[in-house]
Write a protein that holds these residues in place. Sequence first.
Motif, PDB file in Angstrom:
ATOM      1  N   ASN A   1      68.483  29.113  10.300  1.00 39.93           N
ATOM      2  CA  ASN A   1      68.249  29.154  11.663  1.00 39.93           C
ATOM      3  C   ASN A   1      67.649  28.213  12.406  1.00 39.93           C
ATOM      4  OD1 ASN A   1      65.657  29.450  11.142  1.00 39.93           O
ATOM      5  ND2 ASN A   1      65.272  31.799  11.342  1.00 39.93           N
ATOM      6  N   GLY A   2      67.182  27.231  11.712  1.00 39.00           N
ATOM      7  CA  GLY A   2      66.613  25.812  12.413  1.00 39.00           C
ATOM      8  C   GLY A   2      65.032  25.954  12.796  1.00 39.00           C
ATOM      9  N   LYS A   3      64.407  27.146  12.472  1.00 42.22           N
ATOM     10  CA  LYS A   3      63.088  27.426  12.997  1.00 42.22           C
ATOM     11  C   LYS A   3      62.258  26.557  12.057  1.00 42.22           C
ATOM     12  CE  LYS A   3      63.557  31.724  15.405  1.00 42.22           C
ATOM     13  NZ  LYS A   3      63.158  33.247  15.586  1.00 42.22           N
ATOM     14  N   GLN A   4      61.161  26.288  12.555  1.00 43.63           N
ATOM     15  CA  GLN A   4      59.789  25.794  11.511  1.00 43.63           C
ATOM     16  C   GLN A   4      59.453  26.754  10.738  1.00 43.63           C
ATOM     17  OE1 GLN A   4      56.692  24.390  13.983  1.00 43.63           O
ATOM     18  NE2 GLN A   4      57.780  22.333  14.786  1.00 43.63           N
ATOM     19  N   LYS A   5      59.226  26.133   9.397  1.00 42.81           N
ATOM     20  CA  LYS A   5      58.716  27.045   8.424  1.00 42.81           C
ATOM     21  C   LYS A   5      57.198  26.595   8.225  1.00 42.81           C
ATOM     22  CE  LYS A   5      60.766  26.621   4.551  1.00 42.81           C
ATOM     23  NZ  LYS A   5      61.679  26.490   3.379  1.00 42.81           N
ATOM     24  N   GLN A   6      56.117  27.427   8.900  1.00 42.82           N
ATOM     25  CA  GLN A   6      54.753  26.960   8.919  1.00 42.82           C
ATOM     26  C   GLN A   6      53.839  27.811   7.910  1.00 42.82           C
ATOM     27  OE1 GLN A   6      53.335  27.504  12.791  1.00 42.82           O
ATOM     28  NE2 GLN A   6      54.285  25.507  13.452  1.00 42.82           N
ATOM     29  N   LYS A   7      53.000  27.134   7.345  1.00 40.94           N
ATOM     30  CA  LYS A   7      51.758  27.885   6.314  1.00 40.94           C
ATOM     31  C   LYS A   7      50.612  27.669   7.161  1.00 40.94           C
ATOM     32  CE  LYS A   7      54.888  28.758   3.184  1.00 40.94           C
ATOM     33  NZ  LYS A   7      54.992  30.214   2.927  1.00 40.94           N
ATOM     34  N   SER A   8      49.449  28.400   6.540  1.00 35.47           N
ATOM     35  CA  SER A   8      48.411  28.357   6.959  1.00 35.47           C
ATOM     36  C   SER A   8      47.386  28.128   5.882  1.00 35.47           C
ATOM     37  CB  SER A   8      47.825  29.595   7.674  1.00 35.47           C
ATOM     38  OG  SER A   8      48.445  29.829   8.827  1.00 35.47           O
ATOM     39  N   ILE A   9      46.068  27.483   6.273  1.00 38.26           N
ATOM     40  CA  ILE A   9      45.033  27.244   4.945  1.00 38.26           C
ATOM     41  C   ILE A   9      43.925  27.659   5.916  1.00 38.26           C
ATOM     42  CG2 ILE A   9      43.534  25.528   4.134  1.00 38.26           C
ATOM     43  CD1 ILE A   9      45.985  23.485   4.461  1.00 38.26           C
ATOM     44  N   TYR A  10      42.961  28.444   5.101  1.00 43.29           N
ATOM     45  CA  TYR A  10      41.885  29.067   5.707  1.00 43.29           C
ATOM     46  C   TYR A  10      40.657  28.474   5.042  1.00 43.29           C
ATOM     47  CZ  TYR A  10      45.196  32.395   7.472  1.00 43.29           C
ATOM     48  OH  TYR A  10      46.619  33.054   7.668  1.00 43.29           O
ATOM     49  N   GLY A  11      39.510  28.543   5.797  1.00 43.57           N
ATOM     50  CA  GLY A  11      38.240  28.150   5.272  1.00 43.57           C
ATOM     51  C   GLY A  11      37.013  28.519   5.960  1.00 43.57           C
ATOM     52  N   LYS A  12      35.651  28.549   5.341  1.00 43.73           N
ATOM     53  CA  LYS A  12      34.564  28.984   6.153  1.00 43.73           C
ATOM     54  C   LYS A  12      34.018  27.918   7.108  1.00 43.73           C
ATOM     55  CE  LYS A  12      32.764  31.772   2.378  1.00 43.73           C
ATOM     56  NZ  LYS A  12      31.655  31.893   1.467  1.00 43.73           N
ATOM     57  N   THR A  13      34.300  26.671   7.164  1.00 46.64           N
ATOM     58  CA  THR A  13      33.898  25.646   7.920  1.00 46.64           C
ATOM     59  C   THR A  13      35.067  24.868   8.422  1.00 46.64           C
ATOM     60  OG1 THR A  13      33.474  23.837   6.365  1.00 46.64           O
ATOM     61  CG2 THR A  13      31.721  25.407   6.884  1.00 46.64           C
ATOM     62  N   GLN A  14      34.897  24.214   9.622  1.00 49.41           N
ATOM     63  CA  GLN A  14      36.039  23.267  10.192  1.00 49.41           C
ATOM     64  C   GLN A  14      36.190  22.253   9.389  1.00 49.41           C
ATOM     65  OE1 GLN A  14      35.478  21.926  14.185  1.00 49.41           O
ATOM     66  NE2 GLN A  14      37.388  21.298  14.557  1.00 49.41           N
ATOM     67  N   LYS A  15      35.031  21.596   8.819  1.00 49.00           N
ATOM     68  CA  LYS A  15      35.311  20.372   8.033  1.00 49.00           C
ATOM     69  C   LYS A  15      35.844  20.720   6.710  1.00 49.00           C
ATOM     70  CE  LYS A  15      32.319  17.149   5.352  1.00 49.00           C
ATOM     71  NZ  LYS A  15      30.962  16.846   5.182  1.00 49.00           N
ATOM     72  N   GLU A  16      35.868  21.933   6.107  1.00 50.11           N
ATOM     73  CA  GLU A  16      36.623  22.394   4.915  1.00 50.11           C
ATOM     74  C   GLU A  16      38.169  22.339   5.264  1.00 50.11           C
ATOM     75  OE1 GLU A  16      36.878  26.418   1.970  1.00 50.11           O
ATOM     76  OE2 GLU A  16      35.056  26.009   3.375  1.00 50.11           O
ATOM     77  N   VAL A  17      38.292  23.080   6.216  1.00 51.60           N
ATOM     78  CA  VAL A  17      39.788  23.175   6.495  1.00 51.60           C
ATOM     79  C   VAL A  17      40.349  21.959   6.997  1.00 51.60           C
ATOM     80  CG1 VAL A  17      41.391  24.122   8.349  1.00 51.60           C
ATOM     81  CG2 VAL A  17      39.402  25.733   7.416  1.00 51.60           C
ATOM     82  N   ARG A  18      39.774  20.980   7.656  1.00 49.78           N
ATOM     83  CA  ARG A  18      40.220  19.685   8.136  1.00 49.78           C
ATOM     84  C   ARG A  18      40.597  18.940   6.866  1.00 49.78           C
ATOM     85  NH1 ARG A  18      36.497  17.710  11.805  1.00 49.78           N
ATOM     86  NH2 ARG A  18      38.063  18.499  13.553  1.00 49.78           N
ATOM     87  N   GLU A  19      39.629  18.962   5.748  1.00 51.27           N
ATOM     88  CA  GLU A  19      39.918  18.180   4.710  1.00 51.27           C
ATOM     89  C   GLU A  19      41.061  18.770   3.726  1.00 51.27           C
ATOM     90  OE1 GLU A  19      35.981  18.456   2.421  1.00 51.27           O
ATOM     91  OE2 GLU A  19      35.242  17.060   3.570  1.00 51.27           O
ATOM     92  N   LYS A  20      41.314  20.173   3.688  1.00 51.94           N
ATOM     93  CA  LYS A  20      42.340  20.645   3.075  1.00 51.94           C
ATOM     94  C   LYS A  20      43.685  20.239   3.708  1.00 51.94           C
ATOM     95  CE  LYS A  20      39.934  24.876   1.296  1.00 51.94           C
ATOM     96  NZ  LYS A  20      40.144  26.264   1.464  1.00 51.94           N
ATOM     97  N   LEU A  21      43.646  20.207   5.137  1.00 47.60           N
ATOM     98  CA  LEU A  21      44.812  20.048   5.971  1.00 47.60           C
ATOM     99  C   LEU A  21      45.180  18.277   5.687  1.00 47.60           C
ATOM    100  CD1 LEU A  21      46.815  20.874   8.017  1.00 47.60           C
ATOM    101  CD2 LEU A  21      45.272  20.356   9.685  1.00 47.60           C
ATOM    102  N   ALA A  22      44.275  17.646   5.662  1.00 50.12           N
ATOM    103  CA  ALA A  22      44.446  16.237   5.276  1.00 50.12           C
ATOM    104  C   ALA A  22      44.956  16.127   3.795  1.00 50.12           C
ATOM    105  CB  ALA A  22      43.159  15.143   5.371  1.00 50.12           C
ATOM    106  N   GLN A  23      44.960  16.623   3.061  1.00 50.54           N
ATOM    107  CA  GLN A  23      45.217  16.607   1.475  1.00 50.54           C
ATOM    108  C   GLN A  23      46.617  17.160   1.697  1.00 50.54           C
ATOM    109  OE1 GLN A  23      43.315  18.805  -1.365  1.00 50.54           O
ATOM    110  NE2 GLN A  23      44.436  18.366  -2.842  1.00 50.54           N
ATOM    111  N   VAL A  24      46.987  18.145   2.279  1.00 50.06           N
ATOM    112  CA  VAL A  24      48.212  18.872   2.309  1.00 50.06           C
ATOM    113  C   VAL A  24      49.167  17.986   3.027  1.00 50.06           C
ATOM    114  CG1 VAL A  24      49.722  20.755   3.109  1.00 50.06           C
ATOM    115  CG2 VAL A  24      47.311  21.243   2.171  1.00 50.06           C
ATOM    116  N   THR A  25      48.918  17.355   4.266  1.00 48.78           N
ATOM    117  CA  THR A  25      49.643  16.632   5.140  1.00 48.78           C
ATOM    118  C   THR A  25      49.967  15.160   4.223  1.00 48.78           C
ATOM    119  OG1 THR A  25      47.852  15.589   6.294  1.00 48.78           O
ATOM    120  CG2 THR A  25      49.129  17.267   7.331  1.00 48.78           C
TER     121      THR A  25
END
Length: 133
Positions: free
Chosen positions: A34-58
């Motif tokens: 269907n051409g739609k984006q496939k999105q995933k989520s990462i969760y964490g307790k702090t913004q810093k923790e989530v930002r680090e995980k997101l940087a690693q995944v990207t």
Amino acid sequence: MKRNKKNAQGAGTIRKRSDGRWEARFTIGFDPVNGKQKQKSIYGKTQKEVREKLAQVTVEIDEGTYIEPCQMTLEEWMTIWLAEYMGDKKWSTIKHYKAQVMPCGFLMMRGKKKKKPPPKPAEEFRFQQMSVP
């Protein structure tokens, strides 16, 4: 002067959820049907923790090494393993493996998910090395 606060394409977004956790959403690709984006989520307790995980995944997505987490249970994987990887083994070996793996492993690990899909070439290489006299 108005400042542009939009993230770079593919960088993902971070937000604080109503339950207090932080969530980062990122796109892993597009659905070919269907051409739609496939999105995933990462969760964490702090913004810093989530930002680090997101940087690693990207970085993994950009390098092409990202592997989407598998939704297969250990029981499902062991059933496949016994069916596909034991084809060239003797009947008694397969019987022994089933006796060892099925009752104990499945009862203890029932319903637990594997983190990543199994690497088939590595498993084949390992079994070839084990069978060499």
